[in-house]
Design an enzyme around this catalytic site. Structure first.
Site, PDB file in Angstrom:
ATOM      1  N   LYS A 109       0.834  -1.216   0.000  1.00 50.33           N
ATOM      2  CA  LYS A 109       0.000   0.000   0.000  1.00 50.33           C
ATOM      3  C   LYS A 109       0.865   1.262   0.000  1.00 50.33           C
ATOM      4  CE  LYS A 109      -4.121  -1.751   2.457  1.00 50.33           C
ATOM      5  NZ  LYS A 109      -4.950  -1.570   3.659  1.00 50.33           N
ATOM      6  N   GLY A 354       3.806 -25.801  56.862  1.00 48.57           N
ATOM      7  CA  GLY A 354       2.923 -26.528  57.784  1.00 48.57           C
ATOM      8  C   GLY A 354       3.052 -26.149  59.244  1.00 48.57           C
ATOM      9  N   GLY A 356       2.184 -23.148  60.461  1.00 53.82           N
ATOM     10  CA  GLY A 356       1.140 -22.188  60.833  1.00 53.82           C
ATOM     11  C   GLY A 356       1.499 -20.721  60.714  1.00 53.82           C
ATOM     12  N   LYS A 357       2.503 -20.383  59.892  1.00 57.06           N
ATOM     13  CA  LYS A 357       2.859 -18.958  59.712  1.00 57.06           C
ATOM     14  C   LYS A 357       1.663 -18.151  59.217  1.00 57.06           C
ATOM     15  CE  LYS A 357       6.411 -19.170  56.833  1.00 57.06           C
ATOM     16  NZ  LYS A 357       6.674 -20.591  56.562  1.00 57.06           N
ATOM     17  N   THR A 358       0.969 -18.702  58.202  1.00 52.40           N
ATOM     18  CA  THR A 358      -0.157 -17.983  57.593  1.00 52.40           C
ATOM     19  C   THR A 358      -1.275 -17.743  58.605  1.00 52.40           C
ATOM     20  OG1 THR A 358       0.389 -18.993  55.479  1.00 52.40           O
ATOM     21  CG2 THR A 358      -1.779 -18.003  55.658  1.00 52.40           C
TER      22      THR A 358
END
Length: 733
Positions: A109, A354, A356-358
């Site tokens: 083009k 496992g 338990g930190k969260t």
């Protein structure tokens, strides 16, 4: 066919490049099909050109040879290119994909609209491009900008090539220095090694030698010292013992030791490096890292010794209240951790999976949110931040997003002058945070806020320099909660049991488990078998058994990048097995990229908002626009083909790169050939990345070596000492 002259006779060949059959970005080697003057059929030309596109006119000096495999071809000793002048050549040139925004359709083009004046129009009157159907203001602007960039990039490439250097990094050089690139490289080529990833000291040194810089020049020796320290930084050090650095630089530069010492004195005088000691050892630090460690220590001690930002909270009331809210009965160790957090201005919490930190973090956040405290949560990677959000119910962001990256300067908008607005700042996956990022984060924490640092001290240290979490814990400068009790639900997982066994120096159970296990060991004693097993596991066995997607849900994690079962080699094997490339593929920087591929970003890109370690998936490869489109966590990111050195396939990745991420299934090759990398914290980190399934593939002997090896290399850092000295100098309250 043209008779073949004797190989010794030279001949000039000129013609139009019909097709670029092959071009190596690294060394410029190319195989071209040429419509040459005086030849009816297309001629094969082999030679070297910094950049080459179909449609260009070449003039070559060389000789005809008869190649046993490929037949007669013209071997060019010298090859000069120029922009095409014929309409056919111009159309081919524009449609070759060298300019983003123009493919074969728009090339036709544009040539129809502007004829031989198309180059002048793009350069001088880009607004006229809009006269062409389908070209709007955005595409017109992009074509003009790409044309201007291409001109400068070609100059840089020609300059590099003429100095005997590979040209694959030309776009990156242009992006770094802009139009001043050639001037910068001429004045001080060693800046390339400092400023541009992928160009090492040796490459910069080769350019310098070509430009006539003497071997004993101070500019060279000083650059060599910086290079040696930067290499040490890449291995996690903030500095190096002087007795290591001087012989290292002497060997690298091949100059007398007296010159190295003079250069080192000059570097010290200018403040580029700082002389200090770690314990009894004299060291040399990169100035920025030395300042960062000292700044972290000062800021952390000041934060830790401030007044709590919330009023006194009665734990005897708060703990039963939060148990009810989160629907869990807290263990004694968890209650003690929450009590300590509610009365500490700064606290470190560490422990493995496992323990338990969260749950503890969730409890702390719920209590403080109920008291109206303003909370900010962050993690080093997008995946870690997302996981934190899901686990706690509070929004977490990446550290980069939290600090509000300034794309122009590459720094952060948040800092001492514009601090974060919070009463508590929580940093998760802190083992991953290096010295520079921790300095930026802690500077942005307001004086009044409390700080909770959460991480697993037994994981690998950060990829970047320093060992922030380990130094903070060992210094005793702030209270530390060490969680060791594995809770009942977690203790049913063989992944978690195995991880804790590895961490305690005990070989995990490698025998064949029952049908419902989440941890397996697959024996394979040689390289070929390991590769074959991994492909079987990822492609069919795990998807069939566990219903997981082989590309999106399963991640192969390797101890190292190199070798037959390293991440690089396995990526090629897995890509071929899982997503064989079709027509729409692009080959750049030694990798193939195609729609459907899993990819990893390997450096921070503040403009695109993608960061080192982020994983995405390729949606499309467009030759029309010379662009690749990828999705990162549902967000579309566009790469120009010249930017693809920041992406690598991610079917396999190193364990180092996986830090902070979690995958549904993880497959880890463990072979004795990884001997140098077989360390306890490496295997432990890899195993703890798996959420639902972990499969080790390899030799039991290699697993045993890794479990027993705790010799992880010492990192030279001074943060521990800074923290101890600052703590001792604090007045007793």
């Amino acid at each position: 066919m043209k008779p073949q002259p004797e190989p010794s006779s030279r001949e000039v060949l000129a013609g139009l490049v019909e097709r670029v059959t092959y071009h190596n970005d690294g060394n410029g080697y190319c195989v071209l099909r040429i419509k040459a003057r005086g030849h009816r059929e297309l001629v094969t030309v082999v030679g070297h050109a910094a950049v080459i596109s179909a449609g260009e006119w070449i003039t070559a000096l060389g000789e005809w040879v008869n190649d046993r495999t490929h037949g007669q071809q013209y071997r060019a000793k010298f090859l000069k290119t120029s922009e095409p002048t014929s309409l056919d050549g111009i159309e081919k040139y524009l449609g070759s994909g060298m300019i983003r925004g123009i493919g074969p359709v728009y090339a036709k083009k544009l040539v129809r609209a502007f004829g031989e004046k198309v180059f002048d129009t793009i350069e001088a009157e880009p607004e006229r491009l809009r006269e062409v159907t389908g070209i709007g203001p955005v595409r017109a602007y992009r074509i003009a900008a790409a044309w201007a960039e291409q001109k400068i990039v070609r100059e840089i490439m020609v300059f590099l090539h003429s100095n005997g250097v590979g040209t694959a990094r030309a776009v990156r050089i242009y992006k770094t220095y802009g139009a001043d690139a050639v001037q910068v490289m001429t004045e001080n080529p060693y800046r390339l090694a400092r400023d541009i990833r992928g160009i090492g000291f040796k490459t910069a040194d080769a350019i310098a030698m070509k430009l006539g810089i003497e071997k004993t020049a101070m500019i060279r020796i000083r650059a060599g010292i910086s290079y040696a320290l930067t290499e040490a930084m890449d291995e996690g050090h903030c500095g190096l013992p002087t007795d290591e650095l001087v012989p290292l630089a002497e060997k690298l530069l091949e100059v007398p030791v007296e010159l190295v010492r003079i250069a080192l004195d000059l570097e010290r005088t200018e403040g580029t490096v700082i002389a200090d000691s770690v314990g009894e050892t004299s060291c040399v630090f990169l100035a920025g890292l030395h300042r960062a460690e000292r700044s972290i220590a000062e800021r952390l001690i000041r934060l830790a010794n401030g007044t709590l930002p919330w009023p006194w909270i009665n734990p005897d009331k708060a703990l039963p209240w939060v148990e009810e809210r989160i629907g869990l009965t807290l263990a004694g160790s968890q209650m003690a951790a929450i009590r300590l957090a509610l009365m500490s201005k700064a606290l470190v919490m560490t422990g493995g999976p496992g323990v338990g930190k969260t749950t503890i973090v969730k409890g702390i956040l719920r209590i403080l949110a109920a008291k109206g405290a303003r909370l900010l949560l962050c993690a080093p990677t997008g995946r870690a931040a997302k996981r934190m959000t899901e686990a706690t119910g509070f929004e977490a962001r990446t550290i980069h997003r939290l600090l509000e990256v300034d794309p122009k300067g590459g720094g952060f908008k948040r800092g001492e002058d514009n601090p974060l607005d919070c009463d508590l700042l929580v940093v998760d996956e802190a083992s991953m945070v290096d010295v520079m990022l921790m300095q930026s984060l802690i500077k942005a924490a307001p004086d009044k806020s409390a700080l909770l640092i959460v991480g697993d001290i037994d994981q690998l240290p950060s990829v970047g320099p320093g060992q922030v979490l380990a130094d903070v814990i060992s210094s005793g400068a702030v209270p530390v909660v060490r969680l060791t009790e594995v809770f009942r639900q977690a203790a049913q997982s063989r992944i978690i049991i195995s991880a804790h066994r590895i961490n305690h120096g005990v070989i995990p159970d490698l025998s064949l488990p029952g049908t419902d296990s989440d941890f397996y060991f697959v024996q394979a004693d040689d390289l070929e078998t390991v590769v074959q097993r991994i492909i079987e596991l990822v492609k069919t066995r795990i998807p069939n058994r566990f219903g997981l997607d082989p590309i999106r849900d399963i991640q192969v994690l390797c101890p190292m990048n190199r070798g037959g079962v390293g991440a690089r080699s396995l990526n090629i094997e897995l890509q071929t097995a899982l997503n064989p490339a079709g027509e729409r593929k692009v080959e750049r920087f030694g990798w193939t990229f195609a729609p459907g591929d899993k990819v990893m970003q390997i450096e921070n890109d503040y403009d695109k908002e993608v960061y080192n370690g982020d994983i995405g998936y390729i949606d499309d490869v467009s030759f029309e626009d010379s662009e690749l489109t990828a999705s990162f966590d549902g967000r579309t990111v566009i790469y120009g083909f010249g930017e693809l050195d920041t992406l690598v396939p991610a079917y396999a990745a190193t364990i180092h790169k996986s830090q902070g991420s979690e995958y549904l299934a993880v497959v880890i090759p463990v072979m004795t050939q990884h001997y140098t990398m077989l360390q306890r914290n490496l295997l432990y980190t890899g195993v703890t990345r798996g959420k639902k399934l972990v499969v080790l593939v390899g030799q039991k002997k290699a697993v045993a070596i890794a479990v027993r090896n705790v010799s992880g290399r010492r990192r030279w850092s001074k943060l521990n000492e800074w923290l101890v000295s600052r703590t001792l100098s604090m007045p007793i309250r």
